[in-house]
Design a protein around this motif. Structure first.
Motif, PDB file in Angstrom:
ATOM      1  N   GLY A  46       0.830  -1.198   0.000  1.00  0.00           N
ATOM      2  CA  GLY A  46       0.000   0.000   0.000  1.00  0.00           C
ATOM      3  C   GLY A  46       0.866   1.251   0.000  1.00  0.00           C
ATOM      4  N   GLN A  47       0.300   2.358   0.421  1.00  0.00           N
ATOM      5  CA  GLN A  47       1.035   3.616   0.468  1.00  0.00           C
ATOM      6  C   GLN A  47       1.706   3.788   1.829  1.00  0.00           C
ATOM      7  OE1 GLN A  47      -2.267   6.249  -0.773  1.00  0.00           O
ATOM      8  NE2 GLN A  47      -0.893   6.833  -2.450  1.00  0.00           N
ATOM      9  N   GLN A  48       2.950   4.242   1.811  1.00  0.00           N
ATOM     10  CA  GLN A  48       3.711   4.447   3.034  1.00  0.00           C
ATOM     11  C   GLN A  48       4.601   5.674   2.880  1.00  0.00           C
ATOM     12  OE1 GLN A  48       5.991   0.828   3.624  1.00  0.00           O
ATOM     13  NE2 GLN A  48       4.195  -0.333   4.221  1.00  0.00           N
ATOM     14  N   ASN A  49       5.028   6.219   4.022  1.00  0.00           N
ATOM     15  CA  ASN A  49       6.022   7.285   3.939  1.00  0.00           C
ATOM     16  C   ASN A  49       7.364   6.660   3.555  1.00  0.00           C
ATOM     17  OD1 ASN A  49       7.639   6.607   6.325  1.00  0.00           O
ATOM     18  ND2 ASN A  49       5.980   7.457   7.565  1.00  0.00           N
ATOM     19  N   TRP A  50       8.324   7.489   3.192  1.00  0.00           N
ATOM     20  CA  TRP A  50       9.599   7.003   2.647  1.00  0.00           C
ATOM     21  C   TRP A  50      10.360   6.101   3.621  1.00  0.00           C
ATOM     22  CZ3 TRP A  50      14.919   8.015   3.567  1.00  0.00           C
ATOM     23  CH2 TRP A  50      15.783   7.595   2.536  1.00  0.00           C
ATOM     24  N   LYS A  51      10.452   6.493   4.876  1.00  0.00           N
ATOM     25  CA  LYS A  51      11.205   5.692   5.858  1.00  0.00           C
ATOM     26  C   LYS A  51      10.580   4.306   6.014  1.00  0.00           C
ATOM     27  CE  LYS A  51      12.883   5.665  10.604  1.00  0.00           C
ATOM     28  NZ  LYS A  51      12.907   6.361  11.894  1.00  0.00           N
ATOM     29  N   LYS A  52       9.260   4.256   6.140  1.00  0.00           N
ATOM     30  CA  LYS A  52       8.571   2.969   6.279  1.00  0.00           C
ATOM     31  C   LYS A  52       8.715   2.150   4.991  1.00  0.00           C
ATOM     32  CE  LYS A  52       5.029   0.463   8.227  1.00  0.00           C
ATOM     33  NZ  LYS A  52       5.592  -0.794   8.617  1.00  0.00           N
ATOM     34  N   ALA A  53       8.667   2.811   3.833  1.00  0.00           N
ATOM     35  CA  ALA A  53       8.838   2.118   2.551  1.00  0.00           C
ATOM     36  C   ALA A  53      10.217   1.471   2.467  1.00  0.00           C
ATOM     37  CB  ALA A  53       8.633   3.099   1.398  1.00  0.00           C
ATOM     38  N   MET A  54      11.243   2.196   2.882  1.00  0.00           N
ATOM     39  CA  MET A  54      12.605   1.644   2.885  1.00  0.00           C
ATOM     40  C   MET A  54      12.671   0.402   3.789  1.00  0.00           C
ATOM     41  SD  MET A  54      14.827   3.515   1.008  1.00  0.00           S
ATOM     42  CE  MET A  54      16.442   3.533   1.769  1.00  0.00           C
ATOM     43  N   GLN A  55      12.033   0.484   4.966  1.00  0.00           N
ATOM     44  CA  GLN A  55      12.033  -0.633   5.910  1.00  0.00           C
ATOM     45  C   GLN A  55      11.242  -1.825   5.371  1.00  0.00           C
ATOM     46  OE1 GLN A  55      10.370   1.384   9.301  1.00  0.00           O
ATOM     47  NE2 GLN A  55      12.373   2.111  10.024  1.00  0.00           N
ATOM     48  N   SER A  56      10.084  -1.564   4.795  1.00  0.00           N
ATOM     49  CA  SER A  56       9.237  -2.644   4.261  1.00  0.00           C
ATOM     50  C   SER A  56       9.968  -3.411   3.169  1.00  0.00           C
ATOM     51  CB  SER A  56       7.928  -2.081   3.708  1.00  0.00           C
ATOM     52  OG  SER A  56       7.143  -1.550   4.743  1.00  0.00           O
ATOM     53  N   ALA A  57      10.612  -2.692   2.269  1.00  0.00           N
ATOM     54  CA  ALA A  57      11.353  -3.356   1.189  1.00  0.00           C
ATOM     55  C   ALA A  57      12.497  -4.186   1.757  1.00  0.00           C
ATOM     56  CB  ALA A  57      11.880  -2.315   0.194  1.00  0.00           C
ATOM     57  N   ASN A 143       9.705  14.545  -3.441  1.00  0.00           N
ATOM     58  CA  ASN A 143       8.555  14.662  -2.553  1.00  0.00           C
ATOM     59  C   ASN A 143       9.050  14.563  -1.114  1.00  0.00           C
ATOM     60  OD1 ASN A 143       5.915  14.837  -1.696  1.00  0.00           O
ATOM     61  ND2 ASN A 143       5.237  12.953  -2.679  1.00  0.00           N
ATOM     62  N   VAL A 144       8.400  15.269  -0.203  1.00  0.00           N
ATOM     63  CA  VAL A 144       8.806  15.179   1.194  1.00  0.00           C
ATOM     64  C   VAL A 144       8.636  13.743   1.666  1.00  0.00           C
ATOM     65  CG1 VAL A 144       8.409  17.607   1.788  1.00  0.00           C
ATOM     66  CG2 VAL A 144       6.549  15.963   2.006  1.00  0.00           C
ATOM     67  N   LYS A 145       9.561  13.309   2.507  1.00  0.00           N
ATOM     68  CA  LYS A 145       9.603  11.907   2.928  1.00  0.00           C
ATOM     69  C   LYS A 145       8.403  11.491   3.767  1.00  0.00           C
ATOM     70  CE  LYS A 145      14.638  11.617   2.866  1.00  0.00           C
ATOM     71  NZ  LYS A 145      15.851  11.501   3.705  1.00  0.00           N
ATOM     72  N   THR A 146       7.674  12.454   4.308  1.00  0.00           N
ATOM     73  CA  THR A 146       6.494  12.125   5.112  1.00  0.00           C
ATOM     74  C   THR A 146       5.262  11.893   4.238  1.00  0.00           C
ATOM     75  OG1 THR A 146       6.089  14.490   5.423  1.00  0.00           O
ATOM     76  CG2 THR A 146       7.300  13.327   7.186  1.00  0.00           C
ATOM     77  N   SER A 147       5.351  12.183   2.948  1.00  0.00           N
ATOM     78  CA  SER A 147       4.243  11.932   2.020  1.00  0.00           C
ATOM     79  C   SER A 147       4.067  10.431   1.830  1.00  0.00           C
ATOM     80  CB  SER A 147       4.524  12.575   0.662  1.00  0.00           C
ATOM     81  OG  SER A 147       4.536  13.964   0.781  1.00  0.00           O
ATOM     82  N   LEU A 148       2.922  10.063   1.288  1.00  0.00           N
ATOM     83  CA  LEU A 148       2.624   8.657   1.048  1.00  0.00           C
ATOM     84  C   LEU A 148       2.720   8.341  -0.436  1.00  0.00           C
ATOM     85  CD1 LEU A 148      -0.483   8.192   3.374  1.00  0.00           C
ATOM     86  CD2 LEU A 148       1.930   7.738   3.883  1.00  0.00           C
ATOM     87  N   ASN A 149       3.510   7.326  -0.748  1.00  0.00           N
ATOM     88  CA  ASN A 149       3.616   6.777  -2.096  1.00  0.00           C
ATOM     89  C   ASN A 149       3.640   5.262  -1.969  1.00  0.00           C
ATOM     90  OD1 ASN A 149       3.843   9.104  -3.880  1.00  0.00           O
ATOM     91  ND2 ASN A 149       5.783   9.493  -2.860  1.00  0.00           N
ATOM     92  N   TYR A 150       3.493   4.570  -3.078  1.00  0.00           N
ATOM     93  CA  TYR A 150       3.509   3.114  -3.067  1.00  0.00           C
ATOM     94  C   TYR A 150       4.939   2.570  -2.983  1.00  0.00           C
ATOM     95  CZ  TYR A 150      -1.439   3.253  -4.088  1.00  0.00           C
ATOM     96  OH  TYR A 150      -2.790   3.484  -4.008  1.00  0.00           O
ATOM     97  N   VAL A 151       5.032   1.292  -2.665  1.00  0.00           N
ATOM     98  CA  VAL A 151       6.310   0.603  -2.458  1.00  0.00           C
ATOM     99  C   VAL A 151       6.392  -0.544  -3.450  1.00  0.00           C
ATOM    100  CG1 VAL A 151       7.707  -0.684  -0.796  1.00  0.00           C
ATOM    101  CG2 VAL A 151       6.161   1.129   0.008  1.00  0.00           C
ATOM    102  N   TRP A 152       7.411  -0.541  -4.306  1.00  0.00           N
ATOM    103  CA  TRP A 152       7.623  -1.629  -5.265  1.00  0.00           C
ATOM    104  C   TRP A 152       9.069  -2.050  -5.104  1.00  0.00           C
ATOM    105  CZ3 TRP A 152       6.030  -1.080 -11.113  1.00  0.00           C
ATOM    106  CH2 TRP A 152       6.129  -2.334 -11.739  1.00  0.00           C
ATOM    107  N   ALA A 153       9.273  -3.222  -4.559  1.00  0.00           N
ATOM    108  CA  ALA A 153      10.621  -3.692  -4.205  1.00  0.00           C
ATOM    109  C   ALA A 153      11.337  -4.329  -5.396  1.00  0.00           C
ATOM    110  CB  ALA A 153      10.539  -4.686  -3.047  1.00  0.00           C
ATOM    111  N   VAL A 154      12.665  -4.269  -5.326  1.00  0.00           N
ATOM    112  CA  VAL A 154      13.540  -4.798  -6.359  1.00  0.00           C
ATOM    113  C   VAL A 154      14.740  -5.448  -5.682  1.00  0.00           C
ATOM    114  CG1 VAL A 154      14.893  -2.682  -6.653  1.00  0.00           C
ATOM    115  CG2 VAL A 154      14.567  -4.206  -8.595  1.00  0.00           C
TER     116      VAL A 154
END
Length: 158
Positions: A46-57, A143-154
């Motif tokens: 789903g959508q997450q802020n940048w720090k959480k996206a980095m952790q999720s991946a 985009n500011v890191k607190t914004s929400l974007n999707y996470v697509w891992a590689v």
């Protein structure tokens, strides 16, 4: 040259397919142009802020998001902005991605599933912002890191 006088073989990206993308049948898709391995399910987190996206991946592993590839936490990451630029096909809009064959626009399940438009990259823009990709039009922006974007891992690559 090797000691026996034979040339040292060069490392190349696998070209076992003339297709742009190969569905590996284990929850992953290989980009035959770059050698990167992408998560097939592009909307697992789903959508997450940048720090959480980095952790999720980084925590992604076998058994999550449809993965059956034997991967472990630490093998996955967010793509860099350069990797995103190589992934996009700006001949198309909504999304700016080609199909698996590389001959037309992406459609659901060919080779990815659940493609959205705005995804984080791992590349920082400043201390408070990071680059993201807009697959709706095939562009990149900060985009500011607190914004929400999707996470697509590689995985793979640099």
């Amino acid at each position: 040259m090797k000691q026996n006088g034979c040339p040292v073989p060069k490392t190349t990206v696998s070209t076992t397919s003339s297709y742009r993308y190969t569905d590996n049948g284990d929850g992953t898709v290989t980009d035959n142009r770059t050698g990167l391995i992408w998560l097939k399910n592009t909307n697992c987190f789903g959508q997450q802020n940048w720090k959480k996206a980095m952790q999720s991946a980084a925590k992604l592993a076998q058994g999550q998001c449809g993965l059956r590839d034997g991967s472990r936490a630490g093998m996955w990451r967010l793509p860099t902005i350069k990797e995103w630029e190589a992934m996009m096909d700006t001949r198309y809009r909504k999304p700016a991605l080609s199909n698996a064959a590389g001959t037309g626009q992406w459609k659901e399940g060919d080779a990815f599933s659940s493609v959205k438009y705005w995804y984080w990259s791992s590349t920082e823009h400043s201390t408070s912002s990071a680059w993201y990709v807009n697959l709706s039009v095939g562009s990149v922006s900060g985009n500011v890191k607190t914004s929400l974007n999707y996470v697509w891992a590689v995985r793979g690559g640099h």
